[in-house]
Design a protein around this motif. Sequence first.
Motif, PDB file in Angstrom:
ATOM      1  N   VAL A   4      38.465  -7.034  32.847  1.00 13.61           N
ATOM      2  CA  VAL A   4      39.657  -7.922  33.879  1.00 13.61           C
ATOM      3  C   VAL A   4      38.840  -8.087  35.387  1.00 13.61           C
ATOM      4  CG1 VAL A   4      41.781  -6.365  32.884  1.00 13.61           C
ATOM      5  CG2 VAL A   4      40.271  -5.248  34.909  1.00 13.61           C
ATOM      6  N   GLU A   5      37.394  -8.663  35.132  1.00 12.94           N
ATOM      7  CA  GLU A   5      36.917  -9.007  36.381  1.00 12.94           C
ATOM      8  C   GLU A   5      38.263 -10.378  36.348  1.00 12.94           C
ATOM      9  OE1 GLU A   5      33.406  -7.810  36.712  1.00 12.94           O
ATOM     10  OE2 GLU A   5      34.663  -9.086  38.600  1.00 12.94           O
ATOM     11  N   GLY A   6      38.370 -10.407  37.813  1.00  9.47           N
ATOM     12  CA  GLY A   6      38.895 -11.352  38.889  1.00  9.47           C
ATOM     13  C   GLY A   6      40.632 -10.530  38.713  1.00  9.47           C
ATOM     14  N   SER A  22      44.946   4.601  34.227  1.00  9.89           N
ATOM     15  CA  SER A  22      44.991   3.397  34.209  1.00  9.89           C
ATOM     16  C   SER A  22      44.589   2.751  35.064  1.00  9.89           C
ATOM     17  CB  SER A  22      46.140   2.676  34.223  1.00  9.89           C
ATOM     18  OG  SER A  22      46.642   3.678  32.927  1.00  9.89           O
ATOM     19  N   ALA A  23      44.711   3.363  36.547  1.00  8.80           N
ATOM     20  CA  ALA A  23      44.001   2.602  37.734  1.00  8.80           C
ATOM     21  C   ALA A  23      42.455   2.948  38.040  1.00  8.80           C
ATOM     22  CB  ALA A  23      44.376   2.941  39.093  1.00  8.80           C
ATOM     23  N   ARG A  24      41.886   3.629  37.734  1.00  9.64           N
ATOM     24  CA  ARG A  24      40.576   4.227  37.220  1.00  9.64           C
ATOM     25  C   ARG A  24      39.732   2.615  36.899  1.00  9.64           C
ATOM     26  NH1 ARG A  24      41.002  10.580  36.741  1.00  9.64           N
ATOM     27  NH2 ARG A  24      40.614  11.148  39.453  1.00  9.64           N
ATOM     28  N   LEU A  25      40.188   2.569  35.501  1.00 10.24           N
ATOM     29  CA  LEU A  25      39.781   1.350  34.413  1.00 10.24           C
ATOM     30  C   LEU A  25      39.726   0.900  34.593  1.00 10.24           C
ATOM     31  CD1 LEU A  25      40.992   3.631  31.254  1.00 10.24           C
ATOM     32  CD2 LEU A  25      38.403   3.867  32.378  1.00 10.24           C
ATOM     33  N   LEU A  26      40.806   0.639  35.055  1.00 10.03           N
ATOM     34  CA  LEU A  26      41.366  -1.179  35.670  1.00 10.03           C
ATOM     35  C   LEU A  26      40.382  -1.634  36.684  1.00 10.03           C
ATOM     36  CD1 LEU A  26      45.159  -1.387  35.415  1.00 10.03           C
ATOM     37  CD2 LEU A  26      43.425  -2.912  34.305  1.00 10.03           C
ATOM     38  N   ALA A  27      40.210  -0.666  37.380  1.00 11.13           N
ATOM     39  CA  ALA A  27      38.823  -1.239  38.657  1.00 11.13           C
ATOM     40  C   ALA A  27      37.668  -0.832  38.532  1.00 11.13           C
ATOM     41  CB  ALA A  27      39.189   0.305  39.824  1.00 11.13           C
ATOM     42  N   ARG A  28      37.337  -0.312  37.338  1.00  8.71           N
ATOM     43  CA  ARG A  28      36.216  -0.182  36.757  1.00  8.71           C
ATOM     44  C   ARG A  28      35.843  -1.124  35.970  1.00  8.71           C
ATOM     45  NH1 ARG A  28      34.795   4.721  32.620  1.00  8.71           N
ATOM     46  NH2 ARG A  28      34.802   2.674  30.958  1.00  8.71           N
ATOM     47  N   GLU A  51      37.338   2.807  45.098  1.00  6.81           N
ATOM     48  CA  GLU A  51      36.429   2.185  46.252  1.00  6.81           C
ATOM     49  C   GLU A  51      34.589   3.039  46.256  1.00  6.81           C
ATOM     50  OE1 GLU A  51      37.088   0.149  49.346  1.00  6.81           O
ATOM     51  OE2 GLU A  51      38.939  -1.213  47.589  1.00  6.81           O
ATOM     52  N   LYS A  52      35.156   4.330  46.511  1.00  3.79           N
ATOM     53  CA  LYS A  52      33.437   5.041  46.608  1.00  3.79           C
ATOM     54  C   LYS A  52      33.049   4.448  45.654  1.00  3.79           C
ATOM     55  CE  LYS A  52      33.874   9.242  49.102  1.00  3.79           C
ATOM     56  NZ  LYS A  52      33.806  11.423  49.195  1.00  3.79           N
ATOM     57  N   SER A  53      33.279   4.851  44.334  1.00  5.57           N
ATOM     58  CA  SER A  53      32.623   4.332  42.741  1.00  5.57           C
ATOM     59  C   SER A  53      32.671   2.731  42.401  1.00  5.57           C
ATOM     60  CB  SER A  53      33.219   4.710  41.495  1.00  5.57           C
ATOM     61  OG  SER A  53      34.838   4.929  41.958  1.00  5.57           O
ATOM     62  N   GLY A  54      32.490   1.937  43.665  1.00  8.81           N
ATOM     63  CA  GLY A  54      32.472   0.794  43.946  1.00  8.81           C
ATOM     64  C   GLY A  54      33.696  -0.328  43.420  1.00  8.81           C
ATOM     65  N   GLY A  55      34.579   0.329  43.339  1.00 10.84           N
ATOM     66  CA  GLY A  55      35.738  -0.840  43.104  1.00 10.84           C
ATOM     67  C   GLY A  55      36.779  -1.120  43.731  1.00 10.84           C
ATOM     68  N   THR A  56      37.660  -1.592  43.748  1.00  2.00           N
ATOM     69  CA  THR A  56      38.708  -2.528  44.741  1.00  2.00           C
ATOM     70  C   THR A  56      39.548  -2.228  44.667  1.00  2.00           C
ATOM     71  OG1 THR A  56      36.790  -4.665  45.273  1.00  2.00           O
ATOM     72  CG2 THR A  56      39.271  -4.778  45.843  1.00  2.00           C
ATOM     73  N   ALA A  57      40.141  -1.417  45.434  1.00  2.00           N
ATOM     74  CA  ALA A  57      41.307  -0.802  45.717  1.00  2.00           C
ATOM     75  C   ALA A  57      42.329  -0.456  46.985  1.00  2.00           C
ATOM     76  CB  ALA A  57      41.563   0.802  44.352  1.00  2.00           C
ATOM     77  N   SER A  58      43.860  -0.472  47.154  1.00  2.00           N
ATOM     78  CA  SER A  58      44.771  -0.165  47.257  1.00  2.00           C
ATOM     79  C   SER A  58      45.512   1.013  47.547  1.00  2.00           C
ATOM     80  CB  SER A  58      44.398  -0.935  48.953  1.00  2.00           C
ATOM     81  OG  SER A  58      45.379  -2.425  47.976  1.00  2.00           O
ATOM     82  N   ALA A  59      46.239   1.164  48.576  1.00  2.00           N
ATOM     83  CA  ALA A  59      47.330   2.081  47.840  1.00  2.00           C
ATOM     84  C   ALA A  59      48.249   1.236  49.247  1.00  2.00           C
ATOM     85  CB  ALA A  59      47.169   3.760  48.860  1.00  2.00           C
ATOM     86  N   ILE A 223      45.830   6.692  26.778  1.00  2.00           N
ATOM     87  CA  ILE A 223      46.270   5.497  27.958  1.00  2.00           C
ATOM     88  C   ILE A 223      46.473   4.248  28.761  1.00  2.00           C
ATOM     89  CG2 ILE A 223      48.828   4.890  28.596  1.00  2.00           C
ATOM     90  CD1 ILE A 223      49.150   6.505  26.342  1.00  2.00           C
ATOM     91  N   GLY A 224      45.238   4.873  29.783  1.00  2.00           N
ATOM     92  CA  GLY A 224      44.393   4.047  29.993  1.00  2.00           C
ATOM     93  C   GLY A 224      43.419   3.138  29.966  1.00  2.00           C
ATOM     94  N   TYR A 225      43.025   3.326  28.443  1.00  2.00           N
ATOM     95  CA  TYR A 225      42.819   2.362  27.520  1.00  2.00           C
ATOM     96  C   TYR A 225      43.314   1.695  26.648  1.00  2.00           C
ATOM     97  CZ  TYR A 225      37.476   4.479  28.481  1.00  2.00           C
ATOM     98  OH  TYR A 225      36.888   4.126  28.507  1.00  2.00           O
ATOM     99  N   THR A 226      44.629   1.785  26.329  1.00  2.00           N
ATOM    100  CA  THR A 226      45.545   0.649  25.885  1.00  2.00           C
ATOM    101  C   THR A 226      46.217  -0.341  26.724  1.00  2.00           C
ATOM    102  OG1 THR A 226      45.797   2.283  24.523  1.00  2.00           O
ATOM    103  CG2 THR A 226      47.284   0.543  24.034  1.00  2.00           C
ATOM    104  N   VAL A 227      46.518   0.765  27.724  1.00  2.00           N
ATOM    105  CA  VAL A 227      46.793  -0.264  29.393  1.00  2.00           C
ATOM    106  C   VAL A 227      45.300  -1.115  29.387  1.00  2.00           C
ATOM    107  CG1 VAL A 227      47.422  -0.610  31.676  1.00  2.00           C
ATOM    108  CG2 VAL A 227      48.325   1.108  30.172  1.00  2.00           C
ATOM    109  N   LEU A 228      44.096  -1.231  29.847  1.00  2.00           N
ATOM    110  CA  LEU A 228      42.939  -1.786  29.751  1.00  2.00           C
ATOM    111  C   LEU A 228      43.556  -2.865  29.073  1.00  2.00           C
ATOM    112  CD1 LEU A 228      40.317  -3.051  31.301  1.00  2.00           C
ATOM    113  CD2 LEU A 228      39.154  -1.066  30.007  1.00  2.00           C
ATOM    114  N   PHE A 229      43.896  -3.015  27.514  1.00  2.00           N
ATOM    115  CA  PHE A 229      43.195  -3.819  26.785  1.00  2.00           C
ATOM    116  C   PHE A 229      44.602  -5.060  26.550  1.00  2.00           C
ATOM    117  CE2 PHE A 229      44.724  -4.607  22.381  1.00  2.00           C
ATOM    118  CZ  PHE A 229      43.988  -5.316  21.714  1.00  2.00           C
ATOM    119  N   LEU A 230      45.424  -4.301  27.371  1.00  2.00           N
ATOM    120  CA  LEU A 230      46.938  -5.077  27.056  1.00  2.00           C
ATOM    121  C   LEU A 230      46.228  -5.659  28.652  1.00  2.00           C
ATOM    122  CD1 LEU A 230      49.599  -3.053  26.171  1.00  2.00           C
ATOM    123  CD2 LEU A 230      48.012  -4.977  24.763  1.00  2.00           C
ATOM    124  N   ALA A 231      45.903  -5.559  29.298  1.00  2.00           N
ATOM    125  CA  ALA A 231      45.768  -5.868  31.064  1.00  2.00           C
ATOM    126  C   ALA A 231      44.091  -7.441  30.722  1.00  2.00           C
ATOM    127  CB  ALA A 231      44.989  -5.115  31.897  1.00  2.00           C
TER     128      ALA A 231
END
Length: 266
Positions: A4-6, A22-28, A51-59, A223-231
């Motif tokens: 889901v790059e970009g 889902s948030a973790r997998l999308l960011a990864r 963010e610590k593991s190299g992703g981009t996220a905010s709350a 569920i996270g992987y299903t969401v990633l696929f649908l995203a």
Amino acid sequence: MTRVEGKVALVTGGASGIGLSSARLLAREGAKVVIGDYNLDGAKEAAKEIEKSGGTASAIFLDASIEESIKEAIEYTVKMYGKIDVLFNNVGLTNLQKDLDVVNIDLDEWDRLIDVNAKSVLLGSRYAIPYMKEAGGGSIINTTSMAGFASDAIRTAYGASKAAVVSLTSYIATQYGKDGIRCNAVAPGLILTPAAKNNLPKEVQEIFLKFNALPYNGEPDDIGYTVLFLASDESKYITGQTIKVEGGHYIANPSIEDFNEFMKKA
Ligand SMILES: NC(=O)c1ccc[n+]([C@@H]2O[C@H](COP(=O)([O-])OP(=O)(O)OC[C@H]3O[C@@H](n4cnc5c(N)ncnc54)[C@H](O)[C@@H]3O)[C@@H](O)[C@H]2O)c1
């Protein structure tokens, strides 16, 4: 790591359980993720970890029972990262003390649960769709539940609200498909989120296990992987669908054991 790059995604209820996975997998996989939750500390913690593991996220604080709060979270996402490609409408809850059978259900609780579980999906979509249209498309993903398909002795409002989410999913897909906007839902069976693990006695988890076709219960990443696929664009020809992720719990004829007994005797 670029499925889901970009893309830019808002995950509601992202501080815990299914939303957090889902948030973790999308960011990864390359998305910039906004975590909206009324547990702001939890959302901040999740964003920090990503963010610590190299992703981009905010709350951002998001209360799914308040229209203005949902609108603000969508606007924050667009302001922060320039667009919104993915909206994961994931907040949902029930109340085992008040969400009872039809005769005894607390009617204020009925209204509240329909608002938080179903109207929040309508509202999130309502405010995200104009931005998605302008950008030429997007993917809306909703969390429904197997309770929207199979009924229970209590949790009447939960079931009805989740059935409404299934219907809304196909209405959104129908109304905005030509704008390149896809809308799908995921229907979890029992998923052992930290809350489910803490609240459900071992015996109840074992009952679920007994009736699953598979020999294990679900985890948030299922569920996270299903969401990633649908995203992702991997699912670009899928819209209006609800994917049941439930370990085969609901697939067999419920009377199969009695039939097996009958066949043994016959
Ligand atoms: N865990 C399961 O077995 C299961 C099964 C079927 C469906 N679901 C659905 O999955 C979704 C996520 O549930 P979960 O199991 O991950 O739960 P969870 O309790 O682990 O996470 C829910 C998150 O939503 C947040 N939240 C709750 N109400 C909110 C509100 N009004 N506004 C903003 N944030 C709010 C909470 O703070 C929490 O971070 C829900 O829609 C739920 O109905 C879960």
